[in-house]
Design a protein around this motif. Structure first.
Motif, mmCIF file in Angstrom:
data_model
loop_
_atom_site.group_PDB
_atom_site.id
_atom_site.type_symbol
_atom_site.label_atom_id
_atom_site.label_comp_id
_atom_site.label_asym_id
_atom_site.label_seq_id
_atom_site.Cartn_x
_atom_site.Cartn_y
_atom_site.Cartn_z
ATOM 1 N N UNK A 63 0.849 -1.188 0.000
ATOM 2 C CA UNK A 63 0.000 0.000 0.000
ATOM 3 C C UNK A 63 0.886 1.240 0.000
ATOM 4 N N UNK A 64 0.274 2.344 -0.340
ATOM 5 C CA UNK A 64 1.012 3.615 -0.353
ATOM 6 C C UNK A 64 0.054 4.732 0.070
ATOM 7 N N UNK A 65 0.605 5.690 0.846
ATOM 8 C CA UNK A 65 -0.218 6.807 1.330
ATOM 9 C C UNK A 65 0.084 8.055 0.505
ATOM 10 N N UNK A 66 -0.950 8.667 0.015
ATOM 11 C CA UNK A 66 -0.776 9.888 -0.791
ATOM 12 C C UNK A 66 -0.519 11.083 0.115
ATOM 13 N N UNK A 67 0.279 12.020 -0.390
ATOM 14 C CA UNK A 67 0.550 13.263 0.352
ATOM 15 C C UNK A 67 -0.645 14.191 0.252
ATOM 16 N N UNK A 68 -0.573 15.291 0.994
ATOM 17 C CA UNK A 68 -1.657 16.264 0.960
ATOM 18 C C UNK A 68 -1.814 16.897 -0.421
ATOM 19 N N UNK A 69 -0.732 16.838 -1.192
ATOM 20 C CA UNK A 69 -0.797 17.411 -2.555
ATOM 21 C C UNK A 69 -1.246 16.351 -3.561
ATOM 22 N N UNK A 70 -1.749 15.236 -3.032
ATOM 23 C CA UNK A 70 -2.258 14.124 -3.853
ATOM 24 C C UNK A 70 -1.186 13.564 -4.797
ATOM 25 N N UNK A 71 -0.003 13.349 -4.235
ATOM 26 C CA UNK A 71 1.073 12.665 -4.941
ATOM 27 C C UNK A 71 1.544 11.503 -4.092
ATOM 28 N N UNK A 72 2.225 10.537 -4.756
ATOM 29 C CA UNK A 72 2.746 9.382 -4.042
ATOM 30 C C UNK A 72 4.217 9.211 -4.374
ATOM 31 N N UNK A 73 4.933 8.656 -3.414
ATOM 32 C CA UNK A 73 6.339 8.288 -3.606
ATOM 33 C C UNK A 73 6.507 6.856 -3.111
ATOM 34 N N UNK A 74 7.089 6.007 -3.945
ATOM 35 C CA UNK A 74 7.303 4.610 -3.564
ATOM 36 C C UNK A 74 8.500 4.065 -4.341
ATOM 37 N N UNK A 75 9.078 2.996 -3.817
ATOM 38 C CA UNK A 75 10.272 2.408 -4.423
ATOM 39 C C UNK A 75 10.292 0.907 -4.180
ATOM 40 N N UNK A 76 11.238 0.238 -4.877
ATOM 41 C CA UNK A 76 11.357 -1.203 -4.715
ATOM 42 C C UNK A 76 12.559 -1.733 -5.480
ATOM 43 N N UNK A 77 12.586 -3.050 -5.622
ATOM 44 C CA UNK A 77 13.699 -3.715 -6.291
ATOM 45 C C UNK A 77 13.164 -4.953 -7.019
ATOM 46 N N UNK A 78 14.067 -5.678 -7.709
ATOM 47 C CA UNK A 78 13.657 -6.941 -8.352
ATOM 48 C C UNK A 78 14.500 -8.103 -7.821
ATOM 49 N N UNK A 79 15.149 -7.882 -6.689
ATOM 50 C CA UNK A 79 16.088 -8.879 -6.159
ATOM 51 C C UNK A 79 15.405 -10.177 -5.737
ATOM 52 N N UNK A 80 14.113 -10.109 -5.418
ATOM 53 C CA UNK A 80 13.402 -11.321 -4.976
ATOM 54 C C UNK A 80 12.591 -11.994 -6.093
ATOM 55 N N UNK A 81 12.558 -11.382 -7.254
ATOM 56 C CA UNK A 81 11.763 -11.899 -8.368
ATOM 57 C C UNK A 81 12.598 -12.911 -9.156
ATOM 58 N N UNK A 82 12.449 -14.182 -8.802
ATOM 59 C CA UNK A 82 13.281 -15.230 -9.424
ATOM 60 C C UNK A 82 12.912 -15.465 -10.892
ATOM 61 N N UNK A 83 11.731 -15.064 -11.308
ATOM 62 C CA UNK A 83 11.359 -15.244 -12.709
ATOM 63 C C UNK A 83 12.166 -14.341 -13.628
ATOM 64 N N UNK A 84 12.742 -13.277 -13.053
ATOM 65 C CA UNK A 84 13.572 -12.366 -13.849
ATOM 66 C C UNK A 84 14.955 -12.977 -14.004
ATOM 67 N N UNK A 85 15.263 -13.445 -15.216
ATOM 68 C CA UNK A 85 16.522 -14.151 -15.441
ATOM 69 C C UNK A 85 17.710 -13.200 -15.557
ATOM 70 N N UNK A 86 17.482 -12.075 -16.237
ATOM 71 C CA UNK A 86 18.593 -11.151 -16.472
ATOM 72 C C UNK A 86 18.070 -9.715 -16.549
ATOM 73 N N UNK A 87 17.559 -9.194 -15.404
ATOM 74 C CA UNK A 87 17.039 -7.825 -15.440
ATOM 75 C C UNK A 87 18.167 -6.836 -15.737
ATOM 76 N N UNK A 88 17.809 -5.779 -16.460
ATOM 77 C CA UNK A 88 18.801 -4.805 -16.897
ATOM 78 C C UNK A 88 18.375 -3.386 -16.507
ATOM 79 N N UNK A 89 19.390 -2.543 -16.375
ATOM 80 C CA UNK A 89 19.113 -1.114 -16.176
ATOM 81 C C UNK A 89 18.264 -0.615 -17.345
ATOM 82 N N UNK A 90 17.237 0.128 -17.019
ATOM 83 C CA UNK A 90 16.338 0.654 -18.042
ATOM 84 C C UNK A 90 15.085 -0.161 -18.240
ATOM 85 N N UNK A 91 15.025 -1.389 -17.656
ATOM 86 C CA UNK A 91 13.783 -2.166 -17.722
ATOM 87 C C UNK A 91 12.673 -1.397 -17.009
ATOM 88 N N UNK A 92 11.459 -1.644 -17.433
ATOM 89 C CA UNK A 92 10.306 -0.887 -16.943
ATOM 90 C C UNK A 92 9.550 -1.657 -15.860
#
Length: 560
Positions: free
Chosen positions: A220-249
């Motif tokens: 989940x993510x909480x929106x700011x008073x200006x109705x924007x959100x900030x969130x982040x993550x990684x792909x380190x636990x996604x084993x289906x990703x065989x060779x993730x690269x910089x620039x992947x979406x």
């Protein structure tokens, strides 16, 4: 002088005997399987006249007919249009059972079915065979009888068990054979199936969307008073990703309490992390936390190749079923070979697709391309592993349950290329094979060169039903002639025997030609020549009587 009368008389008698033999041969010049004869004449004992010289003079006492010698030379083989016209291509004899219960032997192979479907010769004698004992009585329903063109359930029907060859057995084990008209070949379920093909291991790279592991993005993510959100993550636990690269979406879907959704994108950095800062979500209800309902990584990587094959098998109910095989390559592909996961199904046709029905996918398979619904008879999973050269290394697919019959799927020997392979450099034709058969209806009978009587069926199958016995004798000329073409064994001929092969198995010892008859072996030109010779000899013997009579008369006149 009286002896000359008796010598001439014996000449007349014996030449008449020779005439009868030659005339009988000529009369049978067109008799199938007839063997010509030669009259054997021998000299009677002679008296010896003494002489003062070292030599003696024999005075013959005429001749006597002894016997006839059979000419066992084979007659010419003539083609006919009848299935059970048979001819032996070498020495040997057919055996027939006479009405008196005695066994006779003949070369006349003109056989046919009598009113009771017994195989008989032209005189009604039963052809002797060794039965395969693979025909039994059965009861057929009207639907099955319709395959024979009748619905009369009172007719006696028979079923057959497939047999390639009938062992001849021992002399004396033979009997007559009945060839039924209603002979049914029951359906036989498939117990063994094999398939050979090439599972192409070519590495295929494509753009794919992979669901992120839940640990790689916030729930989940909480929106700011200006109705924007900030969130982040990684792909380190996604084993289906065989060779993730910089620039992947990274594609995220945010959903509010009202069920409204908004899609936002982020990009992987060099550390394979992603961040989304101050993203405008004013279109959503931000009075409560937003849910990250979906998080997907869009990247390019090797995708799993999939190969699909189908083949026909015979189900336990006798219908044609489908053996369906799907092979999915395990990625990433290893350097020393490949592994393919397999799903194997047996499908049996159930009905045409009915859009008003709901089909349980655990029980039925709907083929949308043909709008047909199939019952899933059995499903098994396993894996094929291949060596680096493409040969099969292992196969873990278990046996299948073919409606109560165990079906073994043969995909090739390990470390070989005879079945399934996985190679980019070897061309291999798909080859499917299976045993079992559909139900079949008798289409006709025939005889093979080994003497097996073969029943053929509408399903393309055939089966031996009996083997025609071919008898042999130590001395064929010692057989006793019963009629023009029938003979019986005697002390001079010896008992009938069967030949044996190198393995000690009884064998016919000669090929049997079908739709063929052996003609009489009488040589008409020779017979006519012999007729002239016998006629001249007969006349000469009669002249001997008249000449002796004249000499005797002259001797009487000399005393007067």
């Amino acid at each position: 002088m009286n002896s000359s009368f008796y010598n001439s008389i014996s000449g007349i008698v014996n030449n008449q005997f020779s005439m009868d033999v030659v005339a009988n041969d000529i009369a049978n010049v067109n008799t199938t399987g007839y063997k010509s004869s030669t009259a054997e004449i021998s000299s009677l004992f002679s008296s010896v006249l003494s002489s003062t010289t070292a030599s003696t003079n024999d005075l013959g006492m005429g001749a006597s007919s002894q016997t006839t010698a059979l000419n066992m030379a084979q007659g010419s083989l003539e083609t006919t249009d009848r299935t059970f016209d048979l001819a032996l291509e070498d020495e040997g004899w057919f055996g027939v059972l006479g009405a008196d219960g005695s066994t006779y032997y003949t070369r006349a192979g003109s056989f046919s079915l009598d009113a009771n479907s017994n195989l008989v010769d032209t005189n009604g004698n039963y052809l002797l065979v060794t039965l395969g004992n693979n025909v039994t009585t059965t009861t057929l329903d009207e639907e099955t009888l319709e395959g024979f063109g009748t619905v009369d359930t009172t007719l006696q029907a028979y079923s057959i068990t497939q047999l390639d060859d009938v062992a001849l057995g021992e002399v004396g084990d033979q009997t007559s054979v009945t060839l039924p008209e209603l002979l049914y070949y029951p359906a036989v379920a498939t117990t063994e199936a094999s398939y050979a093909a090439n599972l192409d291991p070519t590495v295929t790279v494509d753009t794919v969307n992979l669901d992120l592991d839940a640990a790689d993005y916030p729930a989940t993510v909480t929106a700011s008073s200006s109705q924007t959100v900030t969130l982040s993550g990684t792909v380190s636990n996604t084993t289906a990703a065989l060779d993730p690269q910089e620039g992947d979406t990274i594609i995220l879907t945010l959903t509010d309490a009202d069920g409204l959704s908004q899609t936002v994108n982020a990009t992987l950095d060099e550390n394979l992390e992603w961040t989304l800062s101050d993203y405008d979500v004013s279109g959503l209800n931000t009075t409560s936390d937003l849910t990250v309902s979906s998080a997907v990584l869009q990247t390019s990587q090797e995708v799993a190749n999939e190969e699909h094959f189908t083949m026909t098998v015979i189900g336990s109910d006798g219908d044609k079923d489908i053996l369906d095989m799907t092979f999915t390559k395990v990625v990433p592909q290893g350097e020393e070979g490949t592994t393919w996961n397999a799903v194997v199904n047996i499908y049996s046709y159930y009905e045409d697709y009915d859009s008003t029905k709901t089909y349980d996918t655990s029980l039925y398979y709907v083929d949308e391309s043909t709008n047909k619904v199939y019952e899933i008879v059995d499903t098994q999973t396993g894996a094929l592993t291949f060596n680096s050269d493409g040969s099969l290394a292992s196969n873990t697919i278990p046996t299948l349950d073919n409606g109560g019959t165990t079906l073994t799927l043969d995909l090739g020997e390990t470390d070989s290329f005879d079945g399934m392979i996985s190679s980019t450099s070897i061309d291999k034709t798909n080859i499917a094979d299976y045993n079992g058969s559909l139900e079949g209806y008798l289409t006709g009978y025939g005889v093979d060169e080994n003497g097996n009587i073969i029943a053929s069926f509408s399903n393309g199958e055939s089966s031996a039903i009996a083997k025609i016995a071919v008898y042999h004798f130590q001395n064929d000329q010692g057989l006793t002639q019963v009629s023009s073409t029938l003979f019986s064994e005697s002390a001079n001929s010896g008992d009938a025997i069967f030949y044996t092969d190198a393995d000690g198995n009884t064998t016919s010892g000669t090929a049997i030609a079908t739709s063929t008859l052996e003609a009489s072996n009488v040589d008409l030109a020779t017979a006519l020549t012999e007729l002239i010779i016998v006629q001249k000899a007969f006349s000469a013997s009669s002249k001997g009587i008249t000449a002796s009579d004249e000499m005797l008369q002259n001797a009487i006149n000399m005393k007067q």
